[in-house]
Design an enzyme around this catalytic site. Sequence first.
Site, mmCIF file in Angstrom:
data_model
loop_
_atom_site.group_PDB
_atom_site.id
_atom_site.type_symbol
_atom_site.label_atom_id
_atom_site.label_comp_id
_atom_site.label_asym_id
_atom_site.label_seq_id
_atom_site.Cartn_x
_atom_site.Cartn_y
_atom_site.Cartn_z
ATOM 1 N N LYS A 279 0.854 -1.189 0.000
ATOM 2 C CA LYS A 279 0.000 0.000 0.000
ATOM 3 C C LYS A 279 0.890 1.239 0.000
ATOM 4 O O LYS A 279 1.742 1.400 0.862
ATOM 5 C CB LYS A 279 -0.888 -0.003 1.251
ATOM 6 C CG LYS A 279 -1.578 1.335 1.545
ATOM 7 C CD LYS A 279 -2.444 1.271 2.796
ATOM 8 C CE LYS A 279 -3.004 2.643 3.180
ATOM 9 N NZ LYS A 279 -3.846 2.609 4.407
ATOM 10 N N ASP A 284 -2.488 10.230 3.717
ATOM 11 C CA ASP A 284 -3.870 9.801 3.953
ATOM 12 C C ASP A 284 -4.594 10.805 4.844
ATOM 13 O O ASP A 284 -4.475 10.774 6.061
ATOM 14 C CB ASP A 284 -3.881 8.405 4.604
ATOM 15 C CG ASP A 284 -5.302 7.879 4.824
ATOM 16 O OD1 ASP A 284 -6.245 8.489 4.262
ATOM 17 O OD2 ASP A 284 -5.464 6.864 5.528
ATOM 18 N N LYS A 291 -10.049 12.660 8.359
ATOM 19 C CA LYS A 291 -9.557 12.267 9.682
ATOM 20 C C LYS A 291 -9.538 13.474 10.605
ATOM 21 O O LYS A 291 -9.466 14.609 10.138
ATOM 22 C CB LYS A 291 -8.111 11.749 9.565
ATOM 23 C CG LYS A 291 -7.965 10.386 8.952
ATOM 24 C CD LYS A 291 -6.495 9.986 8.914
ATOM 25 C CE LYS A 291 -6.295 8.633 8.253
ATOM 26 N NZ LYS A 291 -6.952 7.509 8.942
ATOM 27 N N ASP A 302 1.906 6.598 5.325
ATOM 28 C CA ASP A 302 0.914 5.592 4.921
ATOM 29 C C ASP A 302 1.332 4.850 3.645
ATOM 30 O O ASP A 302 0.586 4.037 3.116
ATOM 31 C CB ASP A 302 -0.454 6.267 4.749
ATOM 32 C CG ASP A 302 -1.617 5.315 5.027
ATOM 33 O OD1 ASP A 302 -1.425 4.312 5.740
ATOM 34 O OD2 ASP A 302 -2.720 5.578 4.504
ATOM 35 N N ASP A 361 -11.997 6.814 3.981
ATOM 36 C CA ASP A 361 -10.781 6.604 4.770
ATOM 37 C C ASP A 361 -10.348 5.138 4.774
ATOM 38 O O ASP A 361 -9.265 4.803 5.241
ATOM 39 C CB ASP A 361 -11.014 7.102 6.209
ATOM 40 C CG ASP A 361 -9.715 7.327 6.964
ATOM 41 O OD1 ASP A 361 -8.651 7.309 6.321
ATOM 42 O OD2 ASP A 361 -9.777 7.540 8.188
ATOM 43 N N GLU A 363 -9.158 3.397 2.403
ATOM 44 C CA GLU A 363 -8.656 3.509 1.032
ATOM 45 C C GLU A 363 -7.568 2.496 0.694
ATOM 46 O O GLU A 363 -7.379 2.140 -0.469
ATOM 47 C CB GLU A 363 -8.139 4.930 0.780
ATOM 48 C CG GLU A 363 -6.706 5.232 1.243
ATOM 49 C CD GLU A 363 -6.500 5.128 2.753
ATOM 50 O OE1 GLU A 363 -7.489 5.212 3.492
ATOM 51 O OE2 GLU A 363 -5.344 4.939 3.189
ATOM 52 N N ARG A 365 -7.314 -0.725 1.315
ATOM 53 C CA ARG A 365 -7.871 -1.965 0.759
ATOM 54 C C ARG A 365 -8.326 -1.756 -0.685
ATOM 55 O O ARG A 365 -8.333 -2.691 -1.474
ATOM 56 C CB ARG A 365 -9.023 -2.446 1.648
ATOM 57 C CG ARG A 365 -10.109 -1.418 1.808
ATOM 58 C CD ARG A 365 -10.969 -1.643 3.048
ATOM 59 N NE ARG A 365 -10.282 -1.268 4.286
ATOM 60 C CZ ARG A 365 -10.796 -1.430 5.505
ATOM 61 N NH1 ARG A 365 -11.977 -1.961 5.662
ATOM 62 N NH2 ARG A 365 -10.105 -1.068 6.561
HETATM 63 N N1 BES Z 1 -3.930 4.536 7.081
HETATM 64 C C1 BES Z 1 -5.026 4.243 7.926
HETATM 65 C C2 BES Z 1 -4.696 3.254 9.036
HETATM 66 C C3 BES Z 1 -3.677 3.683 10.062
HETATM 67 C C4 BES Z 1 -4.095 4.170 11.277
HETATM 68 C C5 BES Z 1 -2.321 3.527 9.831
HETATM 69 C C6 BES Z 1 -3.152 4.524 12.226
HETATM 70 C C7 BES Z 1 -1.383 3.891 10.787
HETATM 71 C C8 BES Z 1 -1.806 4.387 11.979
HETATM 72 C C9 BES Z 1 -6.168 3.636 7.102
HETATM 73 O O1 BES Z 1 -6.263 4.095 5.795
HETATM 74 C C10 BES Z 1 -7.451 3.974 7.787
HETATM 75 O O2 BES Z 1 -7.786 5.120 7.806
HETATM 76 N N2 BES Z 1 -8.133 2.953 8.330
HETATM 77 C C11 BES Z 1 -9.386 3.125 8.988
HETATM 78 C C12 BES Z 1 -10.399 2.226 8.310
HETATM 79 C C13 BES Z 1 -11.816 2.485 8.707
HETATM 80 C C14 BES Z 1 -12.278 3.825 8.178
HETATM 81 C C15 BES Z 1 -12.692 1.376 8.163
HETATM 82 C C16 BES Z 1 -9.224 2.722 10.451
HETATM 83 O O3 BES Z 1 -8.562 1.729 10.736
HETATM 84 O O4 BES Z 1 -9.752 3.433 11.298
HETATM 85 ZN ZN ZN Z 2 -4.504 4.749 4.957
HETATM 86 MN MN MN Z 3 -7.427 5.839 5.602
#
Ligand code: BES
Ligand code: ZN
Ligand code: MN
Length: 512
Positions: A279, A284, A291, A302, A361, A363, A365
């Site tokens: 990824k 992000d 966020k 990210d 968010d 994204e 996947r």
């Molecule tokens: N890049 C983030 C995940 C992340 C969080 C990486 C903290 C490093 C530190 C990812 O894209 C994300 O935002 N995930 C969300 C998914 C949710 C919206 C289904 C999450 O895990 O909250």
């Molecule tokens: Zn992300």
């Molecule tokens: Mn995200």
Amino acid sequence: MTFKKSILLASLISFSGFCTASASFTFSDQVNTQNSDQIVFVDDVNALDGAAGELNSRSGGQLAKLLALNEFDAKAGSTLHLQMVAGVNNLWVVGSADEDGLSAPELQNLGGKIAASVDSLLNDVNVDVFIDNLNTNLPAPSAYLAQGYHMRHYSFDKYKTKKDAGKSDVHFVTGSASDAEAAYQKDLRYIAEGIHFARDFATEPGKSMYPALFADRVRAKLKGLDNVNVRVLDVKDMQKLNMGALLGVGKGSIHDPRLIIVEYMGGKKGDAPIALAGKGITFDTGGISLKQNSGMWAMKSDLSGAAAVAGTMYAIAKRGEKVNVVGLMAMAENMPSRDAIRPGDVLNTMKGTSIEIMSTDAEGRLVLSDAVYYAQEKYQPKMLLNIATLTGSAARALSKEYAALITRDFELSTQMMAVGERSGEHVWPLPLHPNHFKQIESPIADIKNSGAGNPGASIGAAVIGSFVAEDLPWIHLDIAGVDWLDSDIDVSPKGSQGWGVRFMDQLVRENK
Ligand code: BES
Ligand code: ZN
Ligand code: MN
């Protein structure tokens, strides 16, 4: 999406690495008499022998007394800094006792400890390291010490007027010096360099790291290496392939997405490759599902999964491993804008199935779904791994010690845990249940990109898994918790540790 002129210019000036710290390592059975500083290992304070024993006799027993005064215990990793013992300016005594023998990762940790100790005192380091009192089955332990030292000796000071770290010249005094030298110079150093390469990407601010520039840097780094072919798919190429998920994520940004593909064909012609997909979100923001601000700055990292794939491909290609590996880096910036995708939108994927967007968010996947499907269709790999900073859920569950590991088959998970142990990068399994796939059923599309309620690591894996054939050995690594460090560890200063290079490198070594 508009292509900006500044992209070209910036890519021309940013090819070199950003770490000013440099280290060089030499190996021989002779002391380097130019060096006035030394490192010796001690595995038993009550029976000093080897270089430590010699120093003790030359100092008339003072070393033993100093160790006792400082309550030095010989446990692997303990360090004590002394001065003017038997005429040695700076002496570091490093504990090396380990009952079941020091493994490669344990030696890397010792090397990292040594780097931290000498770097905290000296700017330019010229030091002799005496290899004895190391209980290990490995034939060339100093090569792993050098690797760990090299890994730790990193600082990203490109934006600082005062540069942090200087030059280290480390000389290992060891038997079988030519074996150690070959192991480091022809193999292990490239892992450390690959890790630094990955850290550079993850540390670079989002403003100065975007998909096209990432691609340029990968090309530049791999240029001229045997058996390597780099291909970069741009928006037009991806449109032809109907990669609506990857394209959708990048739609809100002025920086166009890219799919970078590094083919390394060092193995037999026709042998199915291993595919590694990372990824690569260069920043992000969450997109329209924005966020909150606290900690958002860290989303510049990210792209750590893609960065680790780039670093691994570099290490494998540099040492000329006899194996076929394809590295894919799914690059996009996730920004809110009038062009951005919205919650509720439906995207069409290369596979031909559709995804309803519940959260922009979620994204990672999305970009990986098109990337893994492409890898599977184009290369028919014998094994497919994807690596991503995918979910806060994985980070909360496993914190800094383990990356989350998800597979369809527990046997494969057990094998991966063992690869992790041997590589020094640990993974721990999380489940994938048929109900996780049920939870991503959508009323208006084939699937949706997140479930209801608590967002979980398994749901993220289920989305990507929907694009991977069930009979293909598939490994999902969620590194959201492990890559970014809030404090130093032996083999890495705080910040991005380039997690995944050692793991994937080990996986490739064991699956030739
Ligand atoms: N890049 C983030 C995940 C992340 C969080 C990486 C903290 C490093 C530190 C990812 O894209 C994300 O935002 N995930 C969300 C998914 C949710 C919206 C289904 C999450 O895990 O909250
Ligand atoms: Zn992300
Ligand atoms: Mn995200």
